[in-house]
Design an enzyme around this catalytic site. Structure first.
Site: not given
Ligand code: 13P
Length: 262
Positions: A21-23, A107, A179, A185, A245-246
């Site tokens: 998930n690149w947000k 999300h 999650e 994050g 995410g990250g």
């Molecule tokens: P991180 O992997 O950056 O903690 O983010 C998780 C997330 O929200 C994926 O949707």
């Protein structure tokens, strides 16, 4: 009892899914460049399903890069109406045409900052299925909720509300992402045991609602997944993949996650 039925992952039942998930990151050019590198790095992977979810603006360009590869495309949201006067919204058909087969729904960042509720999540989930898209439905408790010991109750409400009214086929092909909000994050991953406990609870609940689909639905873990912790998480019987995410933003680290996620 949470462990009263067999849930051990079997590859014919559930193929692992590693999703990035690149947000709100990456321009079109950055997104296309990343996926080009990723494509090369994961070219020989066939036992794990790979998914990237760029921003709307980059979907089309990323799709052009991954055509014919083992990388799948997803959007990060959709609006449930087909078209019309909804300034700023994106329809299911629009993302489908841009090349998406998946879409992230509900999300925690959308719930927190953009007032998503289980009711709007459910409308989006149904619109996704109606347009041939597989929803990745996110659930998870906040730190406050965990400390109050109401994690299971919160998750149950989110699942019953967000995933209400699916056909047996839809219930089987849906993807759920657990999650915990406190792990997103923050670098603070849920322990494999903590995650497994909630995943097993979700599958048990799903069995109550959707019977046999519970053996097929894939439940991803998300929240500070990285190349170091991925294999211990993936060893858990009810963890079928990750929503990352990250660590999904760089081709190298995401490719490592893909390769260690069997
Ligand atoms: P991180 O992997 O950056 O903690 O983010 C998780 C997330 O929200 C994926 O949707």
């Amino acid at each position: 009892d949470l462990h009263s039925f067999p849930t051990r992952r079997s590859s014919d039942l559930r193929t692992s899914l590693m999703a990035g998930n690149w947000k709100m990151n990456k321009t079109v050019e950055e997104a296309a460049g990343m996926v080009k590198a990723l494509k090369a790095a994961v070219a020989n992977v066939s036992d794990v399903e790979i998914l990237v979810c760029p921003a709307f603006t980059a979907l089309y360009a990323v799709n052009n890069e991954i055509k014919g590869s083992n990388i799948n495309l997803g959007a990060q949201n959709l609006f449930w109406e087909a078209k019309g006067a909804f300034t700023g919204e994106i329809s299911p058909a629009m993302i489908k045409e841009a090349g998406c087969s998946y879409v992230i729904i509900g999300h925690s960042e959308r719930r927190q900052y953009f007032s998503e509720t289980d009711e709007t999540v459910n409308k989006r989930v149904k619109a996704a299925f109606a347009n041939g898209l597989i929803p990745v439905v996110c659930v998870g408790e906040t730190l406050e909720e965990r400390e109050k010991d109401i994690t299971f109750k919160v998750i149950e409400t989110q699942i019953r509300g967000g995933l209400a009214g699916l056909s047996p086929e839809e219930a089987s092909s849906a993807v759920i992402a657990y999650e915990p909000v406190w792990a997103i994050g923050t670098g603070k991953t849920a322990t494999p045991d903590q995650a497994q406990q909630v995943h097993a609870f979700i599958r048990k609940l799903y069995r109550e609602i959707y019977a046999d689909a519970a053996g097929k639905v894939r439940i991803l873990y998300g929240g500070s997944v990285n190349p170091k912790n991925v294999s211990d998480l993936m060893k858990q019987p009810d963890i079928d993949g990750g929503l990352v995410g990250g660590a999904s933003l760089e081709a190298d680290s995401f490719a490592q996650l893909v390769k260690y996620s069997k």
